[in-house]
Design a protein around this motif. Structure first.
Motif, PDB file in Angstrom:
ATOM      1  N   LYS A  61     -27.501 -29.963  60.554  1.00  0.00           N
ATOM      2  CA  LYS A  61     -27.372 -29.121  59.306  1.00  0.00           C
ATOM      3  C   LYS A  61     -27.067 -27.456  59.411  1.00  0.00           C
ATOM      4  N   LEU A  62     -27.827 -26.912  60.648  1.00  0.00           N
ATOM      5  CA  LEU A  62     -27.300 -25.682  60.800  1.00  0.00           C
ATOM      6  C   LEU A  62     -25.998 -25.474  61.256  1.00  0.00           C
ATOM      7  N   LEU A 179     -31.664 -24.644  53.986  1.00  0.00           N
ATOM      8  CA  LEU A 179     -31.670 -25.703  54.659  1.00  0.00           C
ATOM      9  C   LEU A 179     -32.839 -26.751  54.891  1.00  0.00           C
ATOM     10  N   GLU A 180     -34.147 -25.716  54.583  1.00  0.00           N
ATOM     11  CA  GLU A 180     -35.456 -26.191  54.774  1.00  0.00           C
ATOM     12  C   GLU A 180     -35.853 -26.835  56.144  1.00  0.00           C
ATOM     13  N   ILE A 181     -35.332 -26.043  57.101  1.00  0.00           N
ATOM     14  CA  ILE A 181     -35.589 -26.622  58.367  1.00  0.00           C
ATOM     15  C   ILE A 181     -36.292 -25.361  59.177  1.00  0.00           C
ATOM     16  N   ILE A 287     -22.290 -37.203  61.282  1.00  0.00           N
ATOM     17  CA  ILE A 287     -22.157 -35.723  60.605  1.00  0.00           C
ATOM     18  C   ILE A 287     -21.906 -35.787  59.240  1.00  0.00           C
ATOM     19  N   ARG A 288     -20.845 -36.803  58.905  1.00  0.00           N
ATOM     20  CA  ARG A 288     -20.544 -36.974  57.374  1.00  0.00           C
ATOM     21  C   ARG A 288     -21.732 -37.306  56.524  1.00  0.00           C
ATOM     22  N   GLU A 289     -22.860 -38.002  56.961  1.00  0.00           N
ATOM     23  CA  GLU A 289     -23.865 -38.536  56.408  1.00  0.00           C
ATOM     24  C   GLU A 289     -24.859 -37.410  56.002  1.00  0.00           C
ATOM     25  N   ILE A 290     -24.792 -36.397  57.117  1.00  0.00           N
ATOM     26  CA  ILE A 290     -25.810 -35.261  57.057  1.00  0.00           C
ATOM     27  C   ILE A 290     -25.202 -34.323  56.129  1.00  0.00           C
ATOM     28  N   ALA A 291     -23.770 -33.954  56.287  1.00  0.00           N
ATOM     29  CA  ALA A 291     -23.032 -33.111  55.456  1.00  0.00           C
ATOM     30  C   ALA A 291     -23.340 -33.497  53.943  1.00  0.00           C
ATOM     31  N   ASP A 292     -23.539 -34.698  53.512  1.00  0.00           N
ATOM     32  CA  ASP A 292     -23.614 -35.084  52.232  1.00  0.00           C
ATOM     33  C   ASP A 292     -24.937 -34.380  51.587  1.00  0.00           C
ATOM     34  N   THR A 293     -25.946 -34.250  52.379  1.00  0.00           N
ATOM     35  CA  THR A 293     -27.259 -33.828  51.949  1.00  0.00           C
ATOM     36  C   THR A 293     -27.330 -32.261  51.961  1.00  0.00           C
ATOM     37  N   LEU A 294     -26.281 -31.630  52.511  1.00  0.00           N
ATOM     38  CA  LEU A 294     -26.534 -29.938  52.350  1.00  0.00           C
ATOM     39  C   LEU A 294     -26.707 -29.417  51.052  1.00  0.00           C
ATOM     40  N   PRO A 295     -27.491 -28.491  50.754  1.00  0.00           N
ATOM     41  CA  PRO A 295     -27.673 -27.957  49.386  1.00  0.00           C
ATOM     42  C   PRO A 295     -26.582 -26.845  49.127  1.00  0.00           C
ATOM     43  N   GLU A 296     -26.398 -26.515  48.014  1.00  0.00           N
ATOM     44  CA  GLU A 296     -25.513 -25.075  47.711  1.00  0.00           C
ATOM     45  C   GLU A 296     -26.005 -24.019  48.462  1.00  0.00           C
TER      46      GLU A 296
END
Length: 475
Positions: A61-62, A179-181, A287-296
């Protein structure tokens, strides 16, 4: 001679996973010493680490949020050094093959935008914590933090001033929190920063001798430590002395840096691939799956707030620095479409209370519903600005503004005849001020407005009072 600083930051972000990076022990902060430990994080013979998948997800995510290149294969390595709070005698980190490389973070200082490049983002485990006894020459070891997952973010030496370094650190912290990480709490050590700094004659391409700075647990400390170190290094060079490559600690009380140890190089740690951990393979699909969860993210949200709500750049920057505060702002604007009024009150009254308590907006009892209720009472002229500010601390504690106004009889006085009588009395009681006004000192009207507001206990309609007073003073 004119000098410039060359600064690079190494930031360690403690991740918000429920369990540690290589075992199932809790990562909860503040537990009794040595209560969140097991044979794996204590480095017992025969114990084997198992990678926490959530840590890899957070790292990806980062990397995506900072435009970094994610390596399809990364490898954990053993970084060998002895320290009392490192039970195994080595730290599991990444070296030659980190999770991500490259990327950048965009900062803005004095209206100038700049991209600070990233060298790498890699995963590793945290060490424990030493607690020194102030009364006796004894130190205690708390291993609760051992094995808590970290991301290390290493920047290029692209920063040229303490202000740029602080702007970079604030932006990185904001991204981590969006990202809340990572909670970004520098005082608790969940976000830690080391700085590599050197100075050189301005215009020179050659780097000077770098010094590593540690023990900076706030933005203010980072700024102060860098400012001191820049002056120290320049003074040495002007005196014809050499800057020694070393690690220095920032002494907060004295505002100075002092030598801690000679700076180690990578070969001193004898890195080699950890034989207990297989290489980490990351697929494009994941990677694509995680990219779809990223916030604005902060920059995109700031731009949207300026375009959609017409906020000035400064307001948008402050409000979007926190994801929760930005969400609070949007929730308010949804039910009260006057964004500048919402923004003004957040920037003054709300932030004052948040800073006083050291809290985030979601940690308080203030709700968008009550906040909007207060602004509507003000906007509709039911209460004055003075009264609104007076009752805000109670609203911040979770009370309904309407209930407070009804309970205390604080509705704004809009009766023109009653206000004219009060204004007339006050004007007649202050002939010297009346004369000053008629001699051209028009700002004296502020004195009369203040007297009327005092007489009415802040309940008079200020616009109406100004109108009446102007008529009386011009008569």
């Amino acid at each position: 001679m004119d000098f410039e600083a060359v600064i690079g930051l190494e930031v360690h972000a403690q991740l918000l996973t429920k369990s540690k990076i290589f075992c199932s022990c809790s990562t909860e902060f503040g537990a009794a010493p040595n209560s969140h430990v097991c044979p794996v994080c204590c480095g017992m013979p025969g114990s084997l680490p198992v990678l926490n998948k959530r840590v890899v997800e957070f790292a990806i995510k980062l990397a995506l949020a900072t435009n970094a290149r994610i390596n399809p294969v990364s490898v954990f390595a053993r970084k060998n050094y002895f320290y009392p709070d490192l039970p195994k005698g080595y730290q599991i980190s990444q070296y030659e093959l980190p999770l991500a490389e490259g990327g950048y973070i965009e900062i803005e200082v004095d209206g100038q935008k700049k991209k600070v490049g990233l060298v790498r983002i890699h995963m590793e485990e945290d060490a424990g914590k030493l607690i020194h006894d102030e009364a006796r020459p004894v130190s205690y070891v708390d291993l609760n933090r051992t094995g808590v997952p970290l991301l290390e973010i290493v920047s290029e030496p692209d920063m040229r001033s303490p202000e740029e370094a602080v702007a970079y650190l604030k932006k990185l912290r904001s991204i981590l929190r969006y990202l809340e990480i990572c909670d970004g709490n520098m005082e608790e050590g969940s976000l830690r920063c080391d700085a590599n700094i050197s100075v050189r004659p301005r215009g020179s391409e050659k780097f000077g001798t770098k010094v590593e700075l540690k023990n900076m647990n706030s933005f203010k400390h980072v700024q102060k430590a860098l400012e001191y170190e820049i002056k120290r290094q320049i003074a040495l060079i002007l005196d014809g002395k050499e800057v020694i490559q070393e690690t220095r600690l920032f002494d907060v009380a004295r505002g100075v840096t002092q030598s801690m140890r000679g700076k180690e190089e990578a070969h001193d740690y004898r890195y080699f691939p950890d034989p207990d951990l297989v290489p980490v393979e990351i697929s494009e699909h994941w990677i694509r799956e995680i990219a779809d969860t990223l916030p604005e993210l902060p920059d995109a949200k700031k731009k949207r707030f300026m375009e959609e709500f017409g906020l000035p750049a400064y307001d948008a920057e402050i409000i979007t620095s926190s994801r929760k505060l930005a969400e609070f702002f949007e929730a308010c604007c949804k039910n009260f479409p006057k964004p500048k009024l919402v923004s003004n009150w957040i920037m003054t009254e709300v932030l004052r209370e948040l800073n006083k308590e050291g809290k985030e907006i979601h940690e308080t009892k203030l709700t968008p519903e009550h906040f909007v209720e207060l602004l509507k009472l003000l906007d509709e002229g039911v209460i004055s600005s003075t009264i609104a500010k007076q009752i805000f601390p109670e609203v911040y504690q979770g009370r309904s503004p309407k209930e407070i106004v009804e309970e205390k009889g604080l509705k704004q006085e809009n009766d023109e005849d009653a206000l004219r009588a009060i204004c007339q009395k006050i004007v007649e009681a202050h002939p010297k001020e009346v004369e000053k006004y008629r001699q051209g000192k028009k700002n004296v009207i502020g004195f009369f407005v203040g007297q009327v507001m005092r007489e009415t206990r802040g309940k008079a309609n200020p616009k109406l009072v100004n109108k009446i007073l102007t008529e009386l003073l011009e008569a």
